[in-house]
Design a protein around this motif. Structure first.
Motif, PDB file in Angstrom:
ATOM      1  N   PHE A   1       0.876  -1.193  -0.076  1.00 48.45           N
ATOM      2  CA  PHE A   1       0.079   0.061   0.075  1.00 48.45           C
ATOM      3  C   PHE A   1       0.808   1.273   0.159  1.00 48.45           C
ATOM      4  O   PHE A   1       1.730   1.610   0.791  1.00 48.45           O
ATOM      5  CB  PHE A   1      -0.992  -0.026   1.347  1.00 48.45           C
ATOM      6  CG  PHE A   1      -1.729   1.204   1.190  1.00 48.45           C
ATOM      7  CD1 PHE A   1      -1.382   2.349   2.131  1.00 48.45           C
ATOM      8  CD2 PHE A   1      -2.905   1.482   0.581  1.00 48.45           C
ATOM      9  CE1 PHE A   1      -2.019   3.360   2.163  1.00 48.45           C
ATOM     10  CE2 PHE A   1      -3.744   2.604   0.634  1.00 48.45           C
ATOM     11  CZ  PHE A   1      -3.263   3.527   1.558  1.00 48.45           C
ATOM     12  N   ARG A   2       0.688   2.345  -0.934  1.00 48.53           N
ATOM     13  CA  ARG A   2       1.502   3.463  -1.057  1.00 48.53           C
ATOM     14  C   ARG A   2       0.385   4.478  -1.483  1.00 48.53           C
ATOM     15  O   ARG A   2      -0.194   4.322  -2.549  1.00 48.53           O
ATOM     16  CB  ARG A   2       2.502   3.134  -2.016  1.00 48.53           C
ATOM     17  CG  ARG A   2       3.429   4.413  -1.697  1.00 48.53           C
ATOM     18  CD  ARG A   2       4.971   4.119  -2.561  1.00 48.53           C
ATOM     19  NE  ARG A   2       4.392   3.871  -4.227  1.00 48.53           N
ATOM     20  CZ  ARG A   2       5.264   3.434  -4.966  1.00 48.53           C
ATOM     21  NH1 ARG A   2       6.492   3.165  -4.600  1.00 48.53           N
ATOM     22  NH2 ARG A   2       4.997   2.985  -6.191  1.00 48.53           N
ATOM     23  N   LEU A   3       0.309   5.635  -0.925  1.00 49.93           N
ATOM     24  CA  LEU A   3      -0.118   7.052  -1.261  1.00 49.93           C
ATOM     25  C   LEU A   3       0.544   7.402  -2.746  1.00 49.93           C
ATOM     26  O   LEU A   3       1.727   7.457  -2.763  1.00 49.93           O
ATOM     27  CB  LEU A   3      -0.121   7.842  -0.414  1.00 49.93           C
ATOM     28  CG  LEU A   3      -1.298   7.479   0.851  1.00 49.93           C
ATOM     29  CD1 LEU A   3      -1.165   8.604   1.892  1.00 49.93           C
ATOM     30  CD2 LEU A   3      -2.789   7.332   0.476  1.00 49.93           C
ATOM     31  N   THR A   4      -0.446   7.929  -3.627  1.00 53.21           N
ATOM     32  CA  THR A   4       0.143   8.649  -4.553  1.00 53.21           C
ATOM     33  C   THR A   4       0.476  10.117  -3.964  1.00 53.21           C
ATOM     34  O   THR A   4      -0.012  10.611  -2.926  1.00 53.21           O
ATOM     35  CB  THR A   4      -1.015   8.960  -5.715  1.00 53.21           C
ATOM     36  OG1 THR A   4      -2.098   9.564  -5.287  1.00 53.21           O
ATOM     37  CG2 THR A   4      -1.453   7.428  -6.031  1.00 53.21           C
ATOM     38  N   GLU A   5       0.882  10.835  -4.905  1.00 49.47           N
ATOM     39  CA  GLU A   5       1.413  12.516  -4.647  1.00 49.47           C
ATOM     40  C   GLU A   5       0.005  13.167  -4.252  1.00 49.47           C
ATOM     41  O   GLU A   5       0.006  13.825  -3.114  1.00 49.47           O
ATOM     42  CB  GLU A   5       1.951  13.281  -5.650  1.00 49.47           C
ATOM     43  CG  GLU A   5       3.489  12.585  -5.812  1.00 49.47           C
ATOM     44  CD  GLU A   5       4.312  13.251  -6.837  1.00 49.47           C
ATOM     45  OE1 GLU A   5       5.585  12.868  -7.082  1.00 49.47           O
ATOM     46  OE2 GLU A   5       3.758  14.213  -7.475  1.00 49.47           O
ATOM     47  N   LYS A   6      -0.972  12.925  -5.100  1.00 44.54           N
ATOM     48  CA  LYS A   6      -2.221  13.589  -4.811  1.00 44.54           C
ATOM     49  C   LYS A   6      -2.868  13.054  -3.391  1.00 44.54           C
ATOM     50  O   LYS A   6      -3.706  13.770  -2.892  1.00 44.54           O
ATOM     51  CB  LYS A   6      -2.963  13.471  -5.876  1.00 44.54           C
ATOM     52  CG  LYS A   6      -2.619  14.150  -6.971  1.00 44.54           C
ATOM     53  CD  LYS A   6      -3.499  13.985  -8.470  1.00 44.54           C
ATOM     54  CE  LYS A   6      -3.220  14.824  -9.581  1.00 44.54           C
ATOM     55  NZ  LYS A   6      -4.048  14.716 -10.652  1.00 44.54           N
ATOM     56  N   GLY A   7      -2.640  11.826  -3.336  1.00 46.14           N
ATOM     57  CA  GLY A   7      -3.275  11.153  -2.096  1.00 46.14           C
ATOM     58  C   GLY A   7      -2.614  11.827  -0.796  1.00 46.14           C
ATOM     59  O   GLY A   7      -3.375  11.960   0.315  1.00 46.14           O
TER      60      GLY A   7
END
Length: 315
Positions: free
Chosen positions: A62-68
């Motif tokens: 699991f990893r957030l995007t930059e926008k996330g």
């Protein structure tokens, strides 16, 4: 793209923060009380509402995007502002209003209950109309409720590993190793360390000690998280285990338990914990002020009463 913000959007945003703090969809199931497919579906709804992807989930984890990442910061700020608004609106006029939810560990010593009762009595002397809620639960459950922000505070022993919590020390509880009257060690003239190592010990899955682990035997065929369950295993005469001294005292007086080796005693620190992301309002701050006053050694609290006695012996 979000236009007007509605209640369903807030629920989705709160779930998004829960998923991130838990570290993924699977890990968030227990915290959110939802299945993984439901969480995945609702996160897809949120992404559809926003018009962009919030996270990647696959073999790489699991990893957030930059926008996330940007949305996470904005959401936390939004939720904090909403909570501050609610607290400020409830505190209008100088009178304490709202609700204070406090969790506490089960099977507390009588003196602890008396001190907490004294804190409540002092709080009720204020200009207030506050709904107080007390919830008793095991430490792991209290941590979960704090993480979900369903509690304002909790009084218990904690792992101390939650970066999202603030801790304030309150008191310590002494634990001792015991066996039941049907256990072979109960009538032994002298109990050796070798005998203790060979005895079957009840294990506690939630360990929290920082000053070194207590005694551990070489056998474990019993596991229990709640004190009452540990006591039941010990009373069976087939297991040894640690109990708070105040819980064991009445059973020991009835000849049902024997303390095995006081040198193996250890103390458990109890703290007042709160979620850092939940800004306390006036009512919460006032209640904590009274709790800390009641647990200060210099405060004049009622004397400790006699412990509750277990059922009479039938042997």
């Amino acid at each position: 793209m979000l236009g007007q913000l509605h209640d369903p959007d807030l629920h989705l945003l709160r779930l998004f923060v829960t998923v991130v703090e838990a570290g993924g969809f699977s890990a968030a199931q227990g915290v959110a009380g939802l299945s993984q497919p439901t969480i995945s579906q609702r996160m897809a709804q949120l992404e559809a509402r926003l018009g962009y992807r919030l996270c990647s989930r696959g073999k790489g984890g699991f990893r957030l995007t930059e926008k996330g990442e940007l949305l996470l910061q904005a959401t936390r700020g939004l939720l904090l502002n909403i909570e501050q608004f609610r607290q400020q609106a409830n505190g209008v006029g100088g009178r304490l209003l709202g609700t204070v939810r406090v969790g506490m560990a089960e099977s507390q010593d009588t003196s602890v209950s008396l001190r907490l009762a004294r804190a409540i009595a002092r709080f009720r002397e204020r200009d207030e109309a506050v709904q107080l809620e007390l919830i008793s639960a095991p430490p792991a459950e209290l941590e979960r409720l704090l993480l979900e922000q369903r509690l304002d505070y909790a009084i218990s022993y904690f792992s101390g590993n939650q970066a999202a919590f603030d801790y304030q020390p309150l008191f310590e509880e002494r634990q001792r190793l015991y066996c039941g009257k049907e256990h072979p060690l109960f009538r032994a003239d002298e109990v050796t360390h070798k005998q203790l190592l060979e005895a079957d010990q009840v294990r506690h899955p939630y360990r929290f000690l920082k000053g070194g682990e207590p005694f551990q035997s070489q056998r474990c065929l019993a596991t229990a998280e709640q004190i009452e369950s540990v006591l039941t295993f010990i009373l069976s005469g087939r297991h040894i285990g640690f109990l708070p001294c105040h819980c064991a005292a009445p059973w020991e007086a009835q000849g049902q338990l024997r303390a095995l080796d006081p040198q193996l005693d250890f103390t458990v620190p109890f703290t007042l914990a709160r979620h850092r992301g939940r800004e306390p309002g006036e009512a919460q701050r006032a209640f904590v002020e009274d709790v800390l006053w009641a647990f200060t050694p210099a405060s004049t609290c009622p004397a400790r009463s006699a412990p509750h006695q277990p059922p009479a012996r039938t042997d």
